[in-house]
Write a protein that holds these residues in place. Structure first.
Motif, PDB file in Angstrom:
ATOM      1  N   LYS A  75       0.834  -1.212   0.000  1.00 61.92           N
ATOM      2  CA  LYS A  75       0.000   0.000   0.000  1.00 61.92           C
ATOM      3  C   LYS A  75       0.859   1.250   0.000  1.00 61.92           C
ATOM      4  O   LYS A  75       0.446   2.295  -0.501  1.00 61.92           O
ATOM      5  CB  LYS A  75      -0.922   0.022   1.224  1.00 61.92           C
ATOM      6  N   ALA A  76       2.064   1.148   0.559  1.00 62.29           N
ATOM      7  CA  ALA A  76       2.937   2.314   0.672  1.00 62.29           C
ATOM      8  C   ALA A  76       3.661   2.633  -0.618  1.00 62.29           C
ATOM      9  O   ALA A  76       4.110   3.762  -0.802  1.00 62.29           O
ATOM     10  CB  ALA A  76       3.958   2.093   1.788  1.00 62.29           C
ATOM     11  N   THR A  77       3.755   1.668  -1.546  1.00 60.98           N
ATOM     12  CA  THR A  77       4.471   1.928  -2.800  1.00 60.98           C
ATOM     13  C   THR A  77       3.485   2.429  -3.844  1.00 60.98           C
ATOM     14  O   THR A  77       2.334   2.017  -3.892  1.00 60.98           O
ATOM     15  CB  THR A  77       5.165   0.650  -3.310  1.00 60.98           C
ATOM     16  N   PRO A  78       3.932   3.315  -4.737  1.00 62.23           N
ATOM     17  CA  PRO A  78       3.044   3.906  -5.732  1.00 62.23           C
ATOM     18  C   PRO A  78       2.438   2.890  -6.704  1.00 62.23           C
ATOM     19  O   PRO A  78       1.296   3.027  -7.111  1.00 62.23           O
ATOM     20  CB  PRO A  78       3.934   4.889  -6.508  1.00 62.23           C
ATOM     21  N   ASP A  79       3.195   1.837  -7.053  1.00 55.96           N
ATOM     22  CA  ASP A  79       2.678   0.871  -8.019  1.00 55.96           C
ATOM     23  C   ASP A  79       1.930  -0.297  -7.352  1.00 55.96           C
ATOM     24  O   ASP A  79       1.484  -1.208  -8.028  1.00 55.96           O
ATOM     25  CB  ASP A  79       3.791   0.344  -8.921  1.00 55.96           C
ATOM     26  N   GLY A  80       1.834  -0.265  -6.026  1.00 58.84           N
ATOM     27  CA  GLY A  80       1.085  -1.291  -5.301  1.00 58.84           C
ATOM     28  C   GLY A  80       1.805  -2.612  -5.140  1.00 58.84           C
ATOM     29  O   GLY A  80       1.221  -3.614  -4.789  1.00 58.84           O
ATOM     30  N   ARG A  81       3.102  -2.627  -5.433  1.00 57.06           N
ATOM     31  CA  ARG A  81       3.874  -3.881  -5.264  1.00 57.06           C
ATOM     32  C   ARG A  81       4.672  -3.861  -4.013  1.00 57.06           C
ATOM     33  O   ARG A  81       5.085  -2.962  -3.465  1.00 57.06           O
ATOM     34  CB  ARG A  81       4.829  -4.070  -6.437  1.00 57.06           C
TER      35      ARG A  81
END
Length: 131
Positions: A125-131
Motif C-alpha cells: 500500500k505504501a508503494t506507488p505501483d502497489g507492489r
C-alpha cells in the motif's frame, strides 16, 4: 554474629543496574521463559541470572547483546535510552504476545504467517505501483 561479614551480606543494587534488571526480568517473563532456560542460553548459573535481574550482578556487553536478541528487543530498551520502545504500540504488542503464548505451536506459526502477510500488505500500500 553479625551478617555484615564478607559472604553474608548482599550488596545493594545501584539504581541504574536495578532498572536494567527489572527490564530484563519483564522481557523474560513477557517471552514466557524461565530463568533456567535463559541461563542455559547464556551459559551462566541460574543464580547469576537471578542476581542480574535483582540488579546485584553486572551484565557484560556480550550478555546484554545475547539477552536483547533472545528477548527480541533493542539493547537501548534495556538501558532506558529508547523512549519509543515503551510507547503505546509496545504495550499493544505485549498484549498480543501474551495472548499468543497460550496458543499451540501450530497456531503461533499461523499467527506469524498472518503478521508477515499484514506487513507485506502494508508495504504494498505504501508503494506507488502497489507492489
Amino acid at each position: 554474629m553479625s551478617n555484615d561479614r564478607v559472604g553474608f551480606s548482599q550488596p545493594q543494587p545501584e539504581p541504574d543496574r536495578q532498572a536494567l534488571g527489572e527490564r530484563l526480568k519483564e522481557a523474560r517473563e513477557y517471552m514466557g521463559l524461565k530463568q533456567e532456560d535463559v541461563a542455559k542460553v547464556l551459559g551462566i548459573p541460574r543464580s547469576a541470572l537471578s542476581n542480574i535481574e535483582a540488579g546485584v550482578r553486572k551484565v557484560d556487553a556480550i550478555e546484554l547483546a545475547r539477552l536483547a536478541k533472545l528477548y527480541q528487543r533493542p539493547v537501548a530498551w534495556f538501558t532506558g535510552e529508547d523512549p519509543e520502545a515503551t510507547s503505546e504500540v509496545a504495550k499493544e504488542v505485549a498484549h498480543v504476545a501474551r495472548a499468543a503464548a497460550t496458543l499451540s505451536q501450530q497456531d503461533r506459526q499461523e499467527l506469524a504467517r498472518f503478521a508477515n502477510f499484514l506487513k507485506s500488505r502494508a508495504k504494498a500500500k505504501a508503494t506507488p505501483d502497489g507492489r
